[in-house]
Design an enzyme around this catalytic site. Sequence first.
Site, PDB file in Angstrom:
ATOM      1  N   LYS A  16       0.994  -0.952   0.042  1.00  0.00           N
ATOM      2  CA  LYS A  16       0.770  -0.674  -0.453  1.00  0.00           C
ATOM      3  C   LYS A  16       1.101   1.399  -0.387  1.00  0.00           C
ATOM      4  O   LYS A  16       0.950   2.099  -0.518  1.00  0.00           O
ATOM      5  CB  LYS A  16      -0.473  -0.246   1.285  1.00  0.00           C
ATOM      6  CG  LYS A  16      -2.336   0.826   1.161  1.00  0.00           C
ATOM      7  CD  LYS A  16      -2.403   0.036   2.150  1.00  0.00           C
ATOM      8  CE  LYS A  16      -2.300  -0.102   3.808  1.00  0.00           C
ATOM      9  NZ  LYS A  16      -1.689   0.975   4.316  1.00  0.00           N
ATOM     10  N   ARG A 130      10.841  -6.369   5.457  1.00  0.00           N
ATOM     11  CA  ARG A 130      10.144  -4.930   5.131  1.00  0.00           C
ATOM     12  C   ARG A 130      10.986  -4.438   5.878  1.00  0.00           C
ATOM     13  O   ARG A 130      11.327  -4.110   7.671  1.00  0.00           O
ATOM     14  CB  ARG A 130       8.824  -4.410   6.120  1.00  0.00           C
ATOM     15  CG  ARG A 130       8.541  -3.424   5.352  1.00  0.00           C
ATOM     16  CD  ARG A 130       6.991  -3.022   5.220  1.00  0.00           C
ATOM     17  NE  ARG A 130       6.351  -2.982   6.329  1.00  0.00           N
ATOM     18  CZ  ARG A 130       5.000  -2.402   6.535  1.00  0.00           C
ATOM     19  NH1 ARG A 130       4.161  -2.065   5.227  1.00  0.00           N
ATOM     20  NH2 ARG A 130       4.278  -2.390   7.884  1.00  0.00           N
ATOM     21  N   ARG A 163      10.980  -1.456  11.613  1.00  0.00           N
ATOM     22  CA  ARG A 163       9.215  -1.240  12.223  1.00  0.00           C
ATOM     23  C   ARG A 163       9.513  -2.151  13.322  1.00  0.00           C
ATOM     24  O   ARG A 163       9.413  -3.320  12.874  1.00  0.00           O
ATOM     25  CB  ARG A 163       7.883  -0.797  11.489  1.00  0.00           C
ATOM     26  CG  ARG A 163       8.705   0.514  11.219  1.00  0.00           C
ATOM     27  CD  ARG A 163       7.207   0.214  10.327  1.00  0.00           C
ATOM     28  NE  ARG A 163       5.779  -0.230  10.742  1.00  0.00           N
ATOM     29  CZ  ARG A 163       4.725   0.520   9.727  1.00  0.00           C
ATOM     30  NH1 ARG A 163       4.405   0.924   8.900  1.00  0.00           N
ATOM     31  NH2 ARG A 163       3.699  -0.357  10.507  1.00  0.00           N
ATOM     32  N   ARG A 174      -1.496  -7.319  13.625  1.00  0.00           N
ATOM     33  CA  ARG A 174      -2.471  -6.442  12.774  1.00  0.00           C
ATOM     34  C   ARG A 174      -2.926  -7.281  11.879  1.00  0.00           C
ATOM     35  O   ARG A 174      -3.990  -6.297  10.923  1.00  0.00           O
ATOM     36  CB  ARG A 174      -1.119  -5.974  11.997  1.00  0.00           C
ATOM     37  CG  ARG A 174      -0.557  -4.728  13.251  1.00  0.00           C
ATOM     38  CD  ARG A 174       1.072  -3.702  13.122  1.00  0.00           C
ATOM     39  NE  ARG A 174       1.101  -3.697  11.575  1.00  0.00           N
ATOM     40  CZ  ARG A 174       2.084  -3.144  10.979  1.00  0.00           C
ATOM     41  NH1 ARG A 174       3.159  -4.075  11.059  1.00  0.00           N
ATOM     42  NH2 ARG A 174       1.639  -2.414   9.503  1.00  0.00           N
TER      43      ARG A 174
END
Length: 222
Positions: A16, A130, A163, A174
């Site tokens: 996204k 990521r 993160r 999540r």
Amino acid sequence: MEKPRIILLGAPGSGKGTRAVALCEVLGIPQIATGDLFRKNLKEMTEIGKIAKGYIDRGELVPDEVTAAMLKDRLAQPDAKNGFVLDGFPRSVKQAEILDKLLAESGEKITSVIYIKVDDEEIVSRLTGRMICSKCQAPYHVRDHKPAKDGVCDKCGGELIVRDDDKPETIRKRLKVFHDVTFPLVEFYSARGLLAEIKSETSARGINADMKDLSKKLGFIA
Ligand code: AMP
């Protein structure tokens, strides 16, 4: 031509953020990412940051009144008057209703909702590789979106970090939140005739070309 006021919908790790950046570049409008706004507040230890920290660390949604107030401030900035790409908001039907009201105050409404479809297994594999830039938040991935120099942001030279909420337990949480609370938005916007569904894979021509094609299809550029 109507100003593009676009929502990007997709599970965490669906690509996204990367698509939002490309779409904004193609259309010359700002990306408004509530996750980035929260991380900025955390870093600067603002009141919003202090309230949000626990929720973010647990992979839960920050309460609506806090998130909506932060978004309202951002939407009121002059650059958002030419349109925007919302990334990470709304995340529930309740938030979609809040957004409708917020935009209606200035006679605006959402023009398109782009949903990025992707399998859960693929998501877990993507999230575990990521990284983001600690300075400008640009997203990277060890598998298919590496920086030119290891650990360094191509755009601003900032340090790349993983993160805290990209840890496996938090990722699972999540994803559950996405399925339970955010996914109903696909039906919500589809019923209004606003939904465009896209695949999470990038074509051989690259993300920018894909976003350009999509923008043409949606009538935002000629
Ligand atoms: P993201 O970068 O979009 O994955 O967001 C990171 C975290 O920020 C989320 O897991 C939530 O804790 C919080 N967050 C971001 N956007 C929202 C939102 N629209 N509503 C509530 N919490 C949010």
